[in-house]
Design a protein around this motif. Sequence first.
Motif, PDB file in Angstrom:
ATOM      1  N   GLU A   1      62.321   9.797  18.615  1.00 45.29           N
ATOM      2  CA  GLU A   1      62.525   8.342  18.696  1.00 45.29           C
ATOM      3  C   GLU A   1      61.698   7.656  17.616  1.00 45.29           C
ATOM      4  O   GLU A   1      60.561   8.046  17.341  1.00 45.29           O
TER       5      GLU A   1
ATOM      6  N   LYS B   1      61.747   3.668  14.996  1.00 41.92           N
ATOM      7  CA  LYS B   1      62.377   2.406  14.617  1.00 41.92           C
ATOM      8  C   LYS B   1      62.457   2.357  13.090  1.00 41.92           C
ATOM      9  O   LYS B   1      61.488   2.634  12.396  1.00 41.92           O
TER      10      LYS B   1
ATOM     11  N   TYR C   1      71.590   8.200  18.326  1.00 43.11           N
ATOM     12  CA  TYR C   1      71.973   7.002  19.062  1.00 43.11           C
ATOM     13  C   TYR C   1      71.107   5.840  18.609  1.00 43.11           C
ATOM     14  O   TYR C   1      69.946   6.019  18.254  1.00 43.11           O
ATOM     15  N   GLU C   2      71.701   4.647  18.677  1.00 45.87           N
ATOM     16  CA  GLU C   2      70.951   3.429  18.354  1.00 45.87           C
ATOM     17  C   GLU C   2      70.846   2.568  19.599  1.00 45.87           C
ATOM     18  O   GLU C   2      71.819   2.468  20.373  1.00 45.87           O
ATOM     19  N   GLY C   3      69.703   1.959  19.800  1.00 43.51           N
ATOM     20  CA  GLY C   3      69.502   1.082  20.949  1.00 43.51           C
ATOM     21  C   GLY C   3      70.494  -0.062  20.944  1.00 43.51           C
ATOM     22  O   GLY C   3      70.616  -0.769  19.944  1.00 43.51           O
TER      23      GLY C   3
ATOM     24  N   ASP D   1      70.379  -2.794  22.813  1.00 41.66           N
ATOM     25  CA  ASP D   1      69.676  -4.072  22.848  1.00 41.66           C
ATOM     26  C   ASP D   1      68.453  -4.097  21.934  1.00 41.66           C
ATOM     27  O   ASP D   1      67.700  -5.060  21.938  1.00 41.66           O
ATOM     28  N   GLN D   2      68.268  -3.027  21.142  1.00 37.82           N
ATOM     29  CA  GLN D   2      67.170  -2.967  20.183  1.00 37.82           C
ATOM     30  C   GLN D   2      67.688  -2.405  18.857  1.00 37.82           C
ATOM     31  O   GLN D   2      67.551  -1.216  18.594  1.00 37.82           O
TER      32      GLN D   2
ATOM     33  N   LEU E   1      66.425   0.786  16.498  1.00 28.75           N
ATOM     34  CA  LEU E   1      65.692   1.773  17.282  1.00 28.75           C
ATOM     35  C   LEU E   1      66.633   2.958  17.467  1.00 28.75           C
ATOM     36  O   LEU E   1      67.719   2.810  18.044  1.00 28.75           O
TER      37      LEU E   1
END
Length: 108
Positions: free
Chosen positions: A9, A11, A42-44, A46-47, A50
């Motif tokens: 993980e 950003k 995968y991308e967040g 709601d973020q 990230l």
Amino acid sequence: MSQIQVFAEYKIIPDKRQDYLDKIEQVRIAMEQIGVHDFDVYEGVDQPNLFVEMFHVPTVAAYEKIKRKRCDENAAPGVFWQTINDCIIGGTEKLHMWAFAPVRREGV
């Protein structure tokens, strides 16, 4: 043989998003060539920016080697292990990686 599920993980710097997207495809190819299975990114929702990588390795030792190469060792520029790290906010220190093994209940 149990598969170890790995999560990475981090950003991404917004201005380096396209650079990251180009580089992560090369990381995907290289990881598969060394025996990593089911490599997905995968991308967040709601973020934005990230990202989480999810993949399987056959052993804890394989996970430990990948984590060491991606997070700990200083690689030469251009070495695939760390090609995305210059796109990460905070660099290599902000790439977090964890491994999980399946839980097996006795008698099941």
